[in-house]
Scaffold this active site. Structure first.
Site, PDB file in Angstrom:
ATOM      1  N   CYS C 150       4.322 -55.594   4.350  1.00 14.10           N
ATOM      2  CA  CYS C 150       5.576 -56.082   3.763  1.00 14.10           C
ATOM      3  C   CYS C 150       6.744 -55.121   3.984  1.00 14.10           C
ATOM      4  O   CYS C 150       7.871 -55.561   4.244  1.00 14.10           O
ATOM      5  CB  CYS C 150       5.404 -56.368   2.286  1.00 14.10           C
ATOM      6  SG  CYS C 150       4.621 -55.055   1.348  1.00 14.10           S
ATOM      7  N   HIS C 242      11.685 -55.786  -1.484  1.00 17.57           N
ATOM      8  CA  HIS C 242      11.722 -54.404  -1.019  1.00 17.57           C
ATOM      9  C   HIS C 242      13.104 -54.121  -0.441  1.00 17.57           C
ATOM     10  O   HIS C 242      13.590 -54.831   0.437  1.00 17.57           O
ATOM     11  CB  HIS C 242      10.682 -54.168   0.081  1.00 17.57           C
ATOM     12  CG  HIS C 242       9.264 -54.166  -0.411  1.00 17.57           C
ATOM     13  ND1 HIS C 242       8.913 -54.202  -1.737  1.00 17.57           N
ATOM     14  CD2 HIS C 242       8.076 -54.117   0.272  1.00 17.57           C
ATOM     15  CE1 HIS C 242       7.599 -54.171  -1.848  1.00 17.57           C
ATOM     16  NE2 HIS C 242       7.065 -54.124  -0.661  1.00 17.57           N
TER      17      HIS C 242
END
Lengths: 345, 345, 345, 345
Positions: C150, C242
């Site tokens: 990710c 993120h």
């Protein structure tokens, strides 16, 4: 003169707080630390994943952890503090008592047993008399004393000053910090931007432990107080400090001023870890708050605020205590000090 | 057929939610956006510091914001949604009503006025009859209708199904999200790792608005319900969704099953923004939770969980609603839809 | 025409996101859900502790979960999405491929294997050609395709448009959401009022996966890009999204305007789950922010902001992606769509 | 012998920290507290909304706050600590210096002025020699000394031990606590479940103040160090403690061991508020963490961890300091102590 003591379950969250409180203690010397089999034989600094802000106290870090078994303890230790999980506590605490140790325990097992004193020293130190019954019935040389659950300890001290007015019914809503569930108890995904209105078994503890704590010695048993308590419990995203909203109904009509006075003048106790004052009534209506007030009395004081009369005919207020100090490790230490003062150790 | 509507105070937190709900609305067309003098003349995308996840709806971003003054409005607008602060609302809403506009307002001013309907459509749509009194007394061509405070809207819908059982006393503790205080209402230093057991004026709103909402039309006034409500209010570190712990005492003894059934079968209303079902009773004891349940019914449903009988002889449960949708902007929109359906617009 | 697909490891955090994305998918029909042995035989609603905001999709809740074993799958399923933990993935994914299934996997095992395509469809769809090598070498009828980690997916798409300018060195600091560690990965005690500057193995993934992703097919292998990437990784108290600070040095001198243009015009791909635009460059210097921008492109877009030249002679900017959608489940779904379009399914 | 000191801007966030640090100080006696006109004339406990955990120190609470004007100060005060906002500081600090006061200031105005020493005592105490130039040029009897910005103070101490190796380039990403913006600086809606990759003017402070701090006295001016620093700054949901990811490139190749040794042996300074050790290098790769390490050295130590060589040819590590103690109030106090020791007071 220093008493050599041990900590059962010294590596967990409450165990670490016990280490923090006992290492600099004026009366006690930490002589032994126990943990599960896999940790035994290792120095404490390796066995425990230390999570507190201050470093591991000198003199503790290098101690070798032993197994949680009476045979592993030095002979000159007489007082033990137990931070064991309740299932382990139920299994091993009796063995220590049988082997002659006095155990001041935070574990929830046997809190409601008829021959086990459940004690907050400022409230019901006389419940220790139950130890005579305990020793007689169980044939122990040692003794087992419990402190209540952290959410119970937060609000019951505020009820004690009101018993003279005919305490009848209490509603209490708790806003509990995540540390109350232990280090791994609440995941971040559960609680960030969230609140959880349920903690398994917690409401019942508030409802039953309070009646035993406020009860009175009646021959060889505790006659529970007949106050009825109804609790709603919530987990919120705070680290330490349980905040509770309380509504109290009494037989005799009371005013906020009477309540503030009763709480403020309620006596503390003269023990090393006891706070002075015991209960602090704050004037600012938006206090107490967990982050700002949990450290009062070195984490051992009970804070109260928002005292008001209610539309429903009683009194309402908010109270707060540091859940891992006053509500757990500090509670056990205080009970240990009381046991020494009363000659049980 | 689309009705041209306006948003008073369109740039604030509730104003933005109104924009979000009204832009795609099947019945309404956003014809005018008002804000303070300094914003007037600027396109909405510049006047508002947009804070919602989804972008500003097309067709809104370029609209020129006008001053919050009746003279600034196009003639063909008849229905207004007010997200004004209460002090501004008190000052300017009457002028709009006098100028002939029907105003569905979220502002707290005049909520308790005897000739102002305080409405949750599923509960007391008939309170709109009060508008006859309002128009007669105030000489208005327009009309002023209010929705309650966000924390009131969360729990009063759960009381309505219980009125048949002789609703007597309610204790309610709220765990309120920071968005309820507006974008700048709660600083991060206040609330991170903390909770605040006080919100100015909030407890009183829960205690008084609930009695008006549950009251019944009695000639030209509302006869307030005689339930007594006592509230403790807390701000916690969540973004959206007010969670409330409720204890209810009724004249007639009721069981959790009866309550679950009464809530589940309590009828909703057939309006575009109304949720179906209106009240959702969740079986899992640790629900509802703000982050997981605030979006039920597109933020318009009331969630209930933890239904249980209490040691104090009543019923307890937890309920939750999205405070800026069901508790504010969505409440105003729903009232606007009701006003259209009942022919007031 | 709908393709029957299966989800391996359907009950975990990424598995639930896969269910959410695949249930309404226009091309795919969820035919089978696998989990560990203890869950097999139970309906999905019981086997999974569902954590997403929206309820379990209809048609999925009642499906009986089967064991993660090729023999448990219906014959007419050809495409599998794997949300298995990497150790389990390493153990069982090859068996599925050998049994003829095409597997689009989010598990980290074998991502760097020379015959396993590591794919972000908008960047390196041509790496699928590696499947010929894979089938030849491993003797599989099926195929194994991986999506990156990710945190890698968040910033590598922003490097791809800059390769024309002689990409040399990259420094990247990540601020990663707790959901990236799975539901139980980060405890609340670890992260409330805190940040953790370390995630095991994560920095290496950013440093190595990026070079493979930006590499080019060279006969029967990928020639890795020779950019050097140095990463610092941090866990912070956010739920999803993120955020990454990036510094880029290129052989050819480039300006922020050139970079903005290169990113904005970098082509997306025409697949059902692909966002349009692929990369969004935001003008406001304080964007992107996790909570406000993670849902762009239904969680599949890459957001960029704060583009500036640096004192050290390169370019700096911030980028963001939704870690469990674009960074995990959505990445696997997109790879599955690509596999169908290119005729591998 | 105690020196009577004053606090300019004593009611704000940094002012309160100054009160907390100076009240029990062994050398200083708090003789006067200033604030804005509206607070003047009120006792400190009323003028300040006290936000720190510990109560207002005895002897301070009852002091009457005076206006921030030289004429309002007692004659026997010679050293002032300034926690004024920079715009107010720019306006009034010169007047105090002209009136003969030595001012140790945290305000950002004039930090980069050529005749104003910008000082971290452990690093560049000799920059105080600039005061001769300052007095000559400005004709002051007093003096003005500044400490750097909180995010600068966090990482520049870790660069100082590396200057011997030919410090060339630094990349730094900051994860900054909300308290750095003052009590009202960051709203809860901005930061809960979020991060903001921008703080106005902050990156530039890191990039320029660092060069002045590491510079050397060259006749009557500071010759700035020629290291180039590029910063990315982020606000995250933590209360106190700035965490920073640092990459350093040096002319001479260095290993993590050399760096650890250079930092560990870098000398502190012998002043009452100075920590010992100055820099602590932690072995655990997931440290330092804001909540666990910000209190090291009573909030005055710099913590370092995660030391490693990088793929890009340099060294990387993480560092942390308490932003309102070492990064603000404590920095000013330390500068005050240095001014006393060097005979400027």
């Amino acid at each position: 003169m220093s008493i050599r003591v041990g900590i059962l379950g010294a590596t967990g969250a409450v165990g670490q707080r016990l280490v923090e409180l006992l290492a600099p203690h004026p009366q006690f010397e930490v002589a032994v630390l126990t943990a599960s089999e896999s940790s035994a034989g290792h120095p404490y600094r390796e066995a425990a994943t230390w999570r507190l802000d201050a470093p591991i106290p000198d003199g503790i870090a290098a101690q070798t952890v032993v197994e949680t078994d009476p045979s592993a303890l030095p002979e000159d230790v007489s007082l033990l503090f137990s931070a064991l999980p309740s299932d382990v506590g139920a299994q091993v605490e009796p063995a220590f008592c049988e082997a002659g140790y006095v155990v001041s325990s935070n574990a929830s097992n046997e809190r409601m047993a008829t021959d086990v004193p459940l004690v907050i020293p400022e409230l019901n130190a006389d419940h220790l008399e139950l130890l005579e019954v305990q020793r007689a019935e169980r044939g122990w040389d040692g003794a087992l004393v419990k402190n209540p659950n952290c959410s119970t300890i937060t609000f019951v001290p505020t009820l004690a000053p009101l018993t003279d007015y005919g305490l009848e019914r209490v509603h209490v809503a708790t806003l509990q910090a995540v540390s109350g569930a232990g280090y791994d108890g609440v995941t971040s995904m559960e609680i960030l931007d969230n609140a959880v209105p349920h903690i398994g078994g917690e409401a019942e503890k508030l409802e039953t432990e309070s009646r035993k704590l406020l009860g009175s010695i009646d021959g060889d048993r505790i006659s529970h107080h007949d106050v009825t308590v109804s609790a709603s419990v919530n987990r919120i995203p705070t680290l330490d400090g349980h905040l509770e909203n309380v509504w109290v109904e009494t037989a005799e009509s009371i005013s906020p001023d009477i309540v503030a006075d009763a709480m403020t003048t309620y006596p503390g106790i003269d023990l090393p870890t006891a706070p002075d004052p015991f209960i602090e009534v704050l004037a600012d209506p938006d206090r107490p708050q967990p982050r700002l007030d949990r450290r009062r009395g070195d984490g051992m004081a009970i804070s109260v605020g928002g005292l008001d009369s209610t539309t429903t005919g009683g009194i309402q207020y908010n109270c707060l205590a540091h859940n891992t100090i006053r509500g757990a490790a500090g509670a056990s230490v205080l009970n240990g000090e009381l046991l020494v003062e009363r000659g049980y150790v």
